[in-house]
Design a protein around this motif. Structure first.
Motif, PDB file in Angstrom:
ATOM      1  N   TRP B 291       0.740  16.764  50.542  1.00 46.15           N
ATOM      2  CA  TRP B 291       1.439  17.085  49.297  1.00 46.15           C
ATOM      3  C   TRP B 291       2.868  16.569  49.405  1.00 46.15           C
ATOM      4  CZ3 TRP B 291      -2.185  20.498  51.347  1.00 46.15           C
ATOM      5  CH2 TRP B 291      -3.242  20.860  50.500  1.00 46.15           C
ATOM      6  N   VAL B 292       3.326  15.902  48.366  1.00 47.33           N
ATOM      7  CA  VAL B 292       4.691  15.382  48.320  1.00 47.33           C
ATOM      8  C   VAL B 292       5.319  15.848  47.018  1.00 47.33           C
ATOM      9  CG1 VAL B 292       6.122  13.295  48.360  1.00 47.33           C
ATOM     10  CG2 VAL B 292       3.951  13.328  49.613  1.00 47.33           C
ATOM     11  N   GLY B 293       6.449  16.482  47.089  1.00 47.95           N
ATOM     12  CA  GLY B 293       7.104  16.954  45.867  1.00 47.95           C
ATOM     13  C   GLY B 293       8.032  18.106  46.186  1.00 47.95           C
ATOM     14  N   GLU B 294       8.329  18.913  45.168  1.00 50.32           N
ATOM     15  CA  GLU B 294       9.217  20.060  45.376  1.00 50.32           C
ATOM     16  C   GLU B 294       8.385  21.339  45.437  1.00 50.32           C
ATOM     17  OE1 GLU B 294      12.331  19.817  42.434  1.00 50.32           O
ATOM     18  OE2 GLU B 294      13.098  17.960  43.308  1.00 50.32           O
ATOM     19  N   PHE B 295       8.403  21.985  46.583  1.00 45.75           N
ATOM     20  CA  PHE B 295       7.590  23.174  46.817  1.00 45.75           C
ATOM     21  C   PHE B 295       8.449  24.381  47.185  1.00 45.75           C
ATOM     22  CE2 PHE B 295       4.777  19.645  47.104  1.00 45.75           C
ATOM     23  CZ  PHE B 295       3.575  20.106  46.601  1.00 45.75           C
ATOM     24  N   ALA B 296       9.606  24.151  47.765  1.00 42.05           N
ATOM     25  CA  ALA B 296      10.548  25.228  48.116  1.00 42.05           C
ATOM     26  C   ALA B 296      11.926  24.589  48.084  1.00 42.05           C
ATOM     27  CB  ALA B 296      10.236  25.782  49.500  1.00 42.05           C
ATOM     28  N   THR B 297      12.712  24.934  47.109  1.00 40.73           N
ATOM     29  CA  THR B 297      13.988  24.248  46.888  1.00 40.73           C
ATOM     30  C   THR B 297      15.180  25.181  47.094  1.00 40.73           C
ATOM     31  OG1 THR B 297      14.118  24.811  44.541  1.00 40.73           O
ATOM     32  CG2 THR B 297      12.860  22.817  45.107  1.00 40.73           C
ATOM     33  N   SER B 298      16.338  24.593  47.046  1.00 48.05           N
ATOM     34  CA  SER B 298      17.607  25.330  46.992  1.00 48.05           C
ATOM     35  C   SER B 298      18.357  24.822  45.772  1.00 48.05           C
ATOM     36  CB  SER B 298      18.412  25.100  48.257  1.00 48.05           C
ATOM     37  OG  SER B 298      17.709  25.544  49.386  1.00 48.05           O
ATOM     38  N   MET B 299      17.757  25.045  44.615  1.00 46.52           N
ATOM     39  CA  MET B 299      18.312  24.556  43.350  1.00 46.52           C
ATOM     40  C   MET B 299      18.627  23.060  43.426  1.00 46.52           C
ATOM     41  SD  MET B 299      20.252  27.966  42.009  1.00 46.52           S
ATOM     42  CE  MET B 299      21.162  28.207  43.537  1.00 46.52           C
ATOM     43  N   GLU B 300      19.904  22.664  43.309  1.00 50.55           N
ATOM     44  CA  GLU B 300      20.205  21.223  43.255  1.00 50.55           C
ATOM     45  C   GLU B 300      20.526  20.613  44.617  1.00 50.55           C
ATOM     46  OE1 GLU B 300      22.301  23.840  42.781  1.00 50.55           O
ATOM     47  OE2 GLU B 300      23.588  23.128  41.150  1.00 50.55           O
TER      48      GLU B 300
END
Lengths: 333, 333
Positions: B291-300
């Motif tokens: 999987w490639v993408g945003e899964f757990a972010t810190s906003m920006e």
């Protein structure tokens, strides 16, 4: 320039290598990684192809898969692929039922897709075209042919892809794609620039407290630059332009695409969508299908766009149909 | 601060309103929008709950749905939800088969989930816990109990959610979640700070050409700050740490999560993943699920993390099972 990259010259090709290594559902034709085709072709259906510059993931490559597109050609960052690349994709995906091109209204893409269609015609492949021009900000009413194609092309892909998956003819798939195109409107707003890797600095500068309403996804000038307002005020201004273009009546249904341009967190997209939903509700319009996330980006550009598709019964059916691509998956309700 | 928001005090609640307006598949309990539960409960299965601070979308809320989680409690940005909120979610999702808590190793969350479990016990609801600690950078081997939970918790959700959907018992679901936890390792790198809305300025400063390897998803200090190297060099350093922790043999299979922290474009994540795939291939290890993408972010926040789950037969089966949540959809192969 704060990017994860090796030699900027290899940005697109290394990205493509990553995509093919990650997703066996897609492959490429003509020994050219920039000519993506599905690994799971469906016999006998109308082929759907798209193409355009790199730097907009998940546009364009991301929608190649079941229920969406059969192929996509990409160029360098913000550069059109060649007519030869589009032609190679066309040949690879044609199943004898013809091919529909769906792409955005940019002069380079138009020239190259037209030439690819001519080459395909010599091979006896019937091609029709649908040129996305959903960006309300890029010209006034009455001059829609000058409008740029932006994130709303997603609705055209979804509609045409589902229609082709149903086994409809090229004429029918084209008619439905055109209907989705004509009933889609998008307005965008940018807060910061992206950086084209081979250039290495911001495409444009914008003040620390400024926004530009209507900016294009390559940094094309918008309609107003001013101090960043509240999320609600930004959406109010954008939606006013969209509402002015279509005759929405109480009881009408729409699909909404709340799209991030790359650098804007998902949390903020939901704050923006909240206001879109309030405005639709205020008019008695139902947001029947909603997608919030990144669907057409400008790499790290901060900003957002909202696209509204005015539904009717057949668009409703096609937009809600299942799809399974590397970047976009949808289960039918 | 360049954000789409209204009053920063309302950031989380307006975001939640947007989510509920967009996604009828999820709802909330106890008249509290911060207590999310699925709208499609499955009778008789083990309930899976998570929780933590806001600001990490699609973590935590985004995984509530079929084949994943049944509920999630969220607090303010980077703040734990209360024990009462976790307890309310627990009560709402319990179907008599018990509830598994899966959350990250942060002291506030541990205290509150422990208290919620005690309250649930008084109601006769059996609760087990699995505390994610996949961040290799946050302490050395032998002190894994001090490690933070980061993006790799996704693999624990996926495993436990699929096991619960299969109808397995709480003991079995817990065993499998623990196995996924113990076989998952994550390394991250940050290029820029995020901005907490109510604070209004960057959480930390970092030089224009610097990166910080191992930084936590709330800006916790990493293990080294230095000049940003090439994408390949960054991944080489991160993967060396991960390879050192598990005994990978030629022929082994792994699942890979190439996660963006928010501000990093998808194009760059694929350039990073390309190198991860090369290194795995060099060891004869197969990246079976990616999987490639945003899964757990810190906003920006600009940056990325790579999580590797060392598969065995049952993890392989569960990770590949279908899932359908507002933010995460997966068709079985």
């Amino acid at each position: 320039m704060k990017k994860f990259l090796n030699d900027p010259v290899n940005f697109v090709d290394e990205m493509l290598e990553g995509i093919y290594r990650a997703h066996p559902d897609v492959t490429y034709t003509a020994d050219d990684k920039r000519c993506m085709v599905t690994s799971r072709p469906k016999t006998g259906k109308v082929g759907i192809a798209t193409g355009g510059g790199s730097g907009h993931l998940p546009l364009f490559l991301g929608y190649v898969g079941d229920g969406m597109l059969d192929g996509a050609a990409v160029g360098g960052v913000f550069q059109s692929p060649s007519s030869e690349q589009m032609y190679q994709v066309t040949k690879a995906i044609d199943q004898g039922a013809g091919v529909l091109y769906i792409y955005g209204n940019y002069s380079g893409d138009i020239i190259n897709f037209d030439m690819a269609a001519e080459l395909a015609d010599l091979d006896g492949i019937q091609v029709k075209q649908c040129v996305g021009n959903d960006d309300v900000a890029s010209s006034k009413v009455g001059e829609e042919h000058k409008r740029r194609g932006v994130a709303g092309i997603y609705f055209v892909y979804k509609t045409a892809g589902a229609a082709a998956a149903e086994g409809l003819s090229l004429d029918e798939v084209h008619r439905l794609a055109e209907k989705a195109r004509l009933r889609t409107r998008t307005m965008g707003v940018a807060l910061s620039s992206c950086v084209v890797p081979e250039i290495g600095h911001a495409t444009f500068s914008i003040g620390e407290d400024e926004m530009e309403i209507g900016m294009g996804i390559h940094g094309e000038p918008g309609i107003s630059r001013k101090t960043l307002g509240t999320a609600d005020a930004v959406i109010d201004e954008m939606m006013e332009r969209i509402f002015a273009e279509q005759d929405y009546k109480s009881g009408d249904e729409v699909a909404v695409l709340m799209n991030g341009l790359g650098g804007t967190p998902l949390e903020e997209l939901y704050i923006l969508f909240r206001r879109v939903a309030q405005l639709l509700e205020g008019r008695g319009v139902k947001a029947k299908h909603v997608w919030v996330g990144e669907f057409a980006t400008s790499m790290e550009m901060a900003g957002a766009s909202v696209s509204i598709l005015h539904l009717d019964a057949e668009l409703d059916r096609l937009v809600a149909a299942p799809a399974n691509t590397p970047f976009f998956k949808h289960f039918s309700a």
